[in-house]
Design a protein around this motif. Structure first.
Motif, PDB file in Angstrom:
ATOM      1  N   PRO A 188       5.986  10.506  -3.450  1.00  0.00           N
ATOM      2  CA  PRO A 188       7.325  11.326  -4.578  1.00  0.00           C
ATOM      3  C   PRO A 188       8.090  10.593  -4.310  1.00  0.00           C
ATOM      4  N   PRO A 189       9.840  10.536  -4.957  1.00  0.00           N
ATOM      5  CA  PRO A 189      10.515   9.708  -6.088  1.00  0.00           C
ATOM      6  C   PRO A 189      11.690   9.382  -5.475  1.00  0.00           C
ATOM      7  N   LYS A 190      11.674   9.659  -3.900  1.00  0.00           N
ATOM      8  CA  LYS A 190      12.462   8.790  -3.018  1.00  0.00           C
ATOM      9  C   LYS A 190      10.813   7.212  -2.824  1.00  0.00           C
ATOM     10  N   GLY A 191      10.210   7.471  -2.387  1.00  0.00           N
ATOM     11  CA  GLY A 191       9.329   6.258  -2.167  1.00  0.00           C
ATOM     12  C   GLY A 191       8.889   5.630  -3.740  1.00  0.00           C
ATOM     13  N   ARG A 192       8.793   5.909  -4.455  1.00  0.00           N
ATOM     14  CA  ARG A 192       8.702   5.595  -5.891  1.00  0.00           C
ATOM     15  C   ARG A 192      10.348   4.775  -6.201  1.00  0.00           C
ATOM     16  N   PHE A 193      11.188   4.256  -5.740  1.00  0.00           N
ATOM     17  CA  PHE A 193      12.492   4.121  -5.625  1.00  0.00           C
ATOM     18  C   PHE A 193      12.252   2.555  -4.658  1.00  0.00           C
ATOM     19  N   LEU A 194      11.508   2.731  -3.793  1.00  0.00           N
ATOM     20  CA  LEU A 194      11.288   1.385  -2.694  1.00  0.00           C
ATOM     21  C   LEU A 194       9.957   1.212  -2.681  1.00  0.00           C
ATOM     22  N   MET A 195       9.038   1.432  -3.713  1.00  0.00           N
ATOM     23  CA  MET A 195       8.560   0.368  -4.284  1.00  0.00           C
ATOM     24  C   MET A 195       9.099  -0.452  -5.098  1.00  0.00           C
ATOM     25  N   VAL A 196       9.738   0.726  -6.503  1.00  0.00           N
ATOM     26  CA  VAL A 196      10.281  -0.242  -7.264  1.00  0.00           C
ATOM     27  C   VAL A 196      11.094  -1.435  -6.532  1.00  0.00           C
ATOM     28  N   LYS A 197      11.928  -1.816  -5.141  1.00  0.00           N
ATOM     29  CA  LYS A 197      12.438  -2.559  -4.833  1.00  0.00           C
ATOM     30  C   LYS A 197      11.628  -3.779  -4.297  1.00  0.00           C
ATOM     31  N   GLU A 198      10.782  -2.794  -3.348  1.00  0.00           N
ATOM     32  CA  GLU A 198       9.292  -3.887  -2.844  1.00  0.00           C
ATOM     33  C   GLU A 198       8.435  -5.014  -3.851  1.00  0.00           C
ATOM     34  N   LEU A 199       8.589  -4.473  -5.326  1.00  0.00           N
ATOM     35  CA  LEU A 199       7.497  -5.185  -6.145  1.00  0.00           C
ATOM     36  C   LEU A 199       8.752  -6.671  -6.659  1.00  0.00           C
ATOM     37  N   HIS A 200       9.909  -6.931  -6.489  1.00  0.00           N
ATOM     38  CA  HIS A 200      10.387  -7.379  -6.626  1.00  0.00           C
ATOM     39  C   HIS A 200       9.495  -8.671  -6.613  1.00  0.00           C
ATOM     40  N   THR A 201       9.432 -10.061  -6.577  1.00  0.00           N
ATOM     41  CA  THR A 201       9.105 -11.308  -6.752  1.00  0.00           C
ATOM     42  C   THR A 201       9.415 -11.967  -5.886  1.00  0.00           C
ATOM     43  N   LYS A 202      10.792 -11.807  -5.582  1.00  0.00           N
ATOM     44  CA  LYS A 202      11.081 -12.843  -4.157  1.00  0.00           C
ATOM     45  C   LYS A 202      10.495 -11.902  -2.910  1.00  0.00           C
ATOM     46  N   HIS A 203       9.794 -10.774  -3.317  1.00  0.00           N
ATOM     47  CA  HIS A 203       8.740 -10.289  -2.084  1.00  0.00           C
ATOM     48  C   HIS A 203       7.122 -10.115  -2.149  1.00  0.00           C
ATOM     49  N   TRP A 204       7.138 -11.135  -3.222  1.00  0.00           N
ATOM     50  CA  TRP A 204       5.666 -11.691  -3.051  1.00  0.00           C
ATOM     51  C   TRP A 204       5.480 -13.136  -1.691  1.00  0.00           C
ATOM     52  N   ASN A 205       4.716 -12.560  -1.056  1.00  0.00           N
ATOM     53  CA  ASN A 205       4.140 -13.528   0.143  1.00  0.00           C
ATOM     54  C   ASN A 205       3.230 -14.516  -0.112  1.00  0.00           C
ATOM     55  N   HIS A 206       3.242 -15.667  -0.917  1.00  0.00           N
ATOM     56  CA  HIS A 206       1.777 -16.304  -0.902  1.00  0.00           C
ATOM     57  C   HIS A 206       0.915 -16.258   0.274  1.00  0.00           C
ATOM     58  N   ARG A 207       1.506 -16.697   1.443  1.00  0.00           N
ATOM     59  CA  ARG A 207       1.107 -16.148   2.775  1.00  0.00           C
ATOM     60  C   ARG A 207       0.578 -14.947   3.533  1.00  0.00           C
ATOM     61  N   LYS A 208       0.422 -14.203   2.810  1.00  0.00           N
ATOM     62  CA  LYS A 208       0.061 -13.230   2.826  1.00  0.00           C
ATOM     63  C   LYS A 208      -0.443 -12.255   2.453  1.00  0.00           C
ATOM     64  N   LYS A 209      -1.754 -12.317   2.590  1.00  0.00           N
ATOM     65  CA  LYS A 209      -2.861 -11.596   1.620  1.00  0.00           C
ATOM     66  C   LYS A 209      -2.959 -10.142   1.297  1.00  0.00           C
ATOM     67  N   PRO A 210      -3.251 -10.095   0.371  1.00  0.00           N
ATOM     68  CA  PRO A 210      -3.627  -8.855  -0.091  1.00  0.00           C
ATOM     69  C   PRO A 210      -4.028  -7.791   0.808  1.00  0.00           C
ATOM     70  N   ALA A 231       5.911   0.257 -13.900  1.00  0.00           N
ATOM     71  CA  ALA A 231       4.527  -0.514 -13.358  1.00  0.00           C
ATOM     72  C   ALA A 231       4.417   1.217 -12.360  1.00  0.00           C
ATOM     73  N   VAL A 232       5.829   1.800 -11.711  1.00  0.00           N
ATOM     74  CA  VAL A 232       5.338   2.481 -10.617  1.00  0.00           C
ATOM     75  C   VAL A 232       5.024   3.771 -10.977  1.00  0.00           C
ATOM     76  N   ARG A 233       5.623   4.237 -12.561  1.00  0.00           N
ATOM     77  CA  ARG A 233       5.801   5.214 -13.340  1.00  0.00           C
ATOM     78  C   ARG A 233       4.321   5.627 -13.021  1.00  0.00           C
ATOM     79  N   ARG A 234       3.129   4.336 -13.876  1.00  0.00           N
ATOM     80  CA  ARG A 234       2.667   4.150 -14.416  1.00  0.00           C
ATOM     81  C   ARG A 234       1.116   4.691 -12.792  1.00  0.00           C
TER      82      ARG A 234
END
Length: 268
Positions: A76-98, A53-56
């Motif tokens: 950059p590649p370093k930022g992509r790895f951070l995005m992959v980590k933050e993309l995990h569903t455990k970081h999806w806070n429904h109280r925080k609006k997009p 998903a991040v690569r796309r």
């Protein structure tokens, strides 16, 4: 870090995601809703799916250098790895609006007027690409055979071919219809009811549909339609379910059109 990103086994990651998607497809085909939802959750948590998903979003998509309201672009590649980590569903806070979309106006082809285009942030785009991976196989199992809009592996050429096969042997009525403001007028509640997914994903999609765009003094929310239109990953995936079933309803017109046969498959 750049070398580590390039050396990832992308082919194996794609195969892993495809295997889960195939299981989702089969579960949906058999009507096993609960099993399909469990597999969708498994896919959303999968590191392989998050990497793809991040690569796309950051490499394959044409809008990879287009920033949202946060100004982030060309990750950059370093930022992509951070995005992959933050993309995990455990970081999806429904109280925080997009985050809201950035509104730009682009000219309509062949016309003097302009149409609005909303651009989500890079992180929201990655999240949408991930959700699309989970939703798409479940709906592919139940779509009408002759629908072609926004579907993987299908194009307008396939629709043209099927129209030719349907009308070349004898005269038929063909109804040509244009959906005015398709992306702008989809009812949020009816769409969510039709998607019928599990609560966490439903809440997330609802927030995506209703997030606004920043104005001069306040945030302007959206009550119908899609705020980002074609810059999003999920609207095409949601447009097809919204219109699924219209082709079969069109076949009911056959009796009212006299002795000639009605070509009742709607090629979206």
């Amino acid at each position: 870090m750049s070398g580590a990103w390039r050396e990832l086994p992308w082919r194996k990651l794609e195969q892993h995601v495809y295997r889960i998607q195939k299981r989702i497809y089969r579960a949906s085909q058999r009507g096993e809703t609960r099993k399909g939802e469990k597999l969708q959750k498994l896919l959303l948590k999968s590191e392989a799916a998050r990497l793809l998903a991040v690569r796309r979003v950051t490499q394959d998509n044409q809008g990879k250098k287009t920033a949202g309201v946060d100004g982030v672009k060309s990750v950059p590649p370093k930022g992509r790895f951070l995005m992959v980590k933050e993309l995990h569903t455990k970081h999806w806070n429904h109280r925080k609006k997009p985050q809201p979309v950035r509104r730009v106006w682009i000219p309509k082809p062949g016309k003097a007027e302009k149409r609005p285009l909303g651009i989500p942030t890079m992180m929201e785009r990655a999240k949408q690409a991930l959700v699309k991976m989970a939703l798409e196989p479940a709906w592919e199992a139940v779509f009408e055979p002759n629908s072609y809009g926004f579907r993987p592996g299908r194009s307008a050429h396939d629709a043209i071919r099927m129209i030719f096969i349907g009308i070349h042997s004898k005269p038929k009525f063909v109804l040509d219809a244009d959906i005015k403001g398709c992306f702008d007028n989809i009812n949020h509640d009816k769409l969510l009811k039709k998607l019928n997914t599990y609560p966490k994903l439903t809440r997330l999609i609802r927030e995506w549909r209703k997030r606004g765009c920043p104005g001069r003094a306040r945030l302007h929310p959206h009550r119908t339609g899609n705020p980002s239109r074609r810059r999003d990953f999920t609207p095409p995936c949601q447009c097809s379910p919204a219109w699924n079933g219209k082709g079969s309803k069109g076949r009911l017109c056959q009796k009212s059109l006299g002795r000639k046969t009605y070509c009742g498959s709607v090629c979206r």
